[in-house]
Design an enzyme around this catalytic site. Structure first.
Site: not given
Ligand code: NDP
Length: 386
Positions: A148, A286, A315, A334
């Protein structure tokens, strides 16, 4: 028979499966460095373009795993000692998790997971796994490298444009029935001619630089290792010896630095003070790389003109996380690496890794992070244990 514990983000609140916006996704066979996209054997348990990253999608793994007699547990319930994750972890052979909805594999959890042999990241970024503890306990850690990276680089470009052009507030004004052009444009600029820099010029950082070049910006980068001279020349890159030197001259800064114990919180008040006043900062690396409250202070004081990205800590971010409501931000959950296109690749890569693992074939070195008690493959070049 092995037990595979898979932690994925929850289904859409509007129901699963959704009606898809498009009927197909492009077929990508290779990444920009020549590496092939995942090559699992046999049928995929899904059609590329389907929503497989959430619980009901199961990454399409059930047909393969059940045909081979394995047990698959899929859940999004990952917090607290009574969570489905913690209850099944004690006798799981394989844990699959995602950076988007990370099941934090702490040293304590790894010590309690006596049968654990493989921690697999369906995506990229295994910092939710205590790699040192994994190495000490002989747990192999693997991720679907490159799956990705381009998805994320597109999100970076989108965020930079959205912030600089003041897109999100302007859209909101239109959505609310307004037409106040002056309110929209009083914070809106062109990217053309600006200085754009990336901290970290690996797979994503370099893809971002390549995508920004046609905007006629001046490109900068900092990385511990210098890129090849041909790349610098083709893109007209200026290399900086330090992050400080880059942020002092850039109007837009992209952070693509990996999260290590040594990089945690490096974007703090004193670092932000070295930016040009009114710079834009994009972070899809991050959330924990930044001091949460220092970002808020920089936006409130005007030191930063905008901050955007998709990574938070922890998260999912709690409701009262200040990044949800701070001014001039373009935050999303995210999502950058889990577009339907990205999902198709990381789900296929997860299947490939599982097939190799269960059928006794080596896992591709580019997918390995920890193996045989030490950093291995991509892990040996991209990760640190301290
Ligand atoms: P790469 O490993 O390809 O690139 C990271 C680059 O950062 C490398 O060139 C590395 O240099 C460099 N680097 C290492 N230490 C530092 C430092 N202290 N300061 C600046 N640069 C440094 O990783 P990717 O480009 O694939 O991914 C980058 C990060 O993006 C990942 O670590 C991950 O956290 C995040 N990510 C986020 C996703 C999302 O969905 N938002 C999805 C995928 C990744 P060298 O190797 O030369 O030492």
């Amino acid at each position: 028979m092995a037990k595979i514990l898979c932690v994925l983000y929850p289904d859409p609140v509007t129901g699963y499966p959704p009606r898809y916006a498009r009927d197909a996704i492009p077929v990508i066979e290779r990444y920009p460095n020549g590496q092939t996209t995942p090559t699992p054997t046999g049928a995929l348990g899904f059609k590329p373009g389907e929503l497989v990253g959430c619980v009901s999608g199961e990454l399409g793994l059930r047909p393969y795993l059940e045909a081979h007699g394995h047990e698959l547990i899929v859940t999004s319930d990952k917090e607290g000692v009574d969570s489905v994750f913690d209850r099944h972890l004690v006798d799981a052979d394989v844990v699959i998790s995602q950076p988007f909805w990370p099941a934090y594999l702490t040293a304590e959890r790894i010590a309690g997971a006596k049968k654990l042999k493989l921690a697999l990241t369906a995506g990229i970024g295994s910092d939710h796994v205590d790699l040192k503890a994994a190495a000490e306990h002989g747990v192999t850690v693997a991720e679907v490298t490159f799956s990705n990276s381009i998805s994320v680089s597109e999100h970076v470009v989108m965020t930079a444009l959205a912030l600089v052009r003041n897109y999100l507030p302007s859209h909101q004004i239109a959505d609310n029935g307004g037409w106040n052009i002056a309110d929209c444009v009083s914070r809106s600029y062109d990217i053309e001619g600006m200085h754009f820099g990336t901290l970290g010029a690996g797979r994503i950082g370099l893809a971002v630089l390549r995508r920004m070049q046609p905007f006629d910006v001046k490109l900068h980068y900092y990385d511990p290792h210098r890129l090849a001279p041909e790349i610098e020349q083709t893109l007209g890159l200026r290399f900086h010896e330090t992050p400080e030197s880059l942020v002092a001259v850039c109007d837009i800064v992209n952070v693509q630095t990996p999260l290590y114990p040594s990089t945690e919180g490096f974007i703090d008040d004193s670092f932000l003070a070295q930016f040009k006043r009114g710079a834009y900062l994009v972070n899809t690396a991050r959330g924990a790389l930044a001091d949460r409250d220092a970002i808020v202070r920089a936006l409130e004081s005007g030191q930063l003109a905008g901050y955007g990205g998709d990574v938070w800590y922890p998260q999912p971010a709690p409701l009262d996380h200040p990044w949800r409501r701070m001014p001039h931000q373009g935050m999303t959950p995210h999502i950058s690496g889990t577009s339907l296109s990205g999902q198709a690749r990381y789900a296929a890569g997860t299947l490939e890794i599982l097939q190799n693992f269960f059928e006794g074939r080596p896992i591709r070195p580019e997918y390995l992070i920890v193996d045989g008690g030490q950093l291995a493959g991509t892990g040996a070049v991209s990760y640190k244990l301290s």
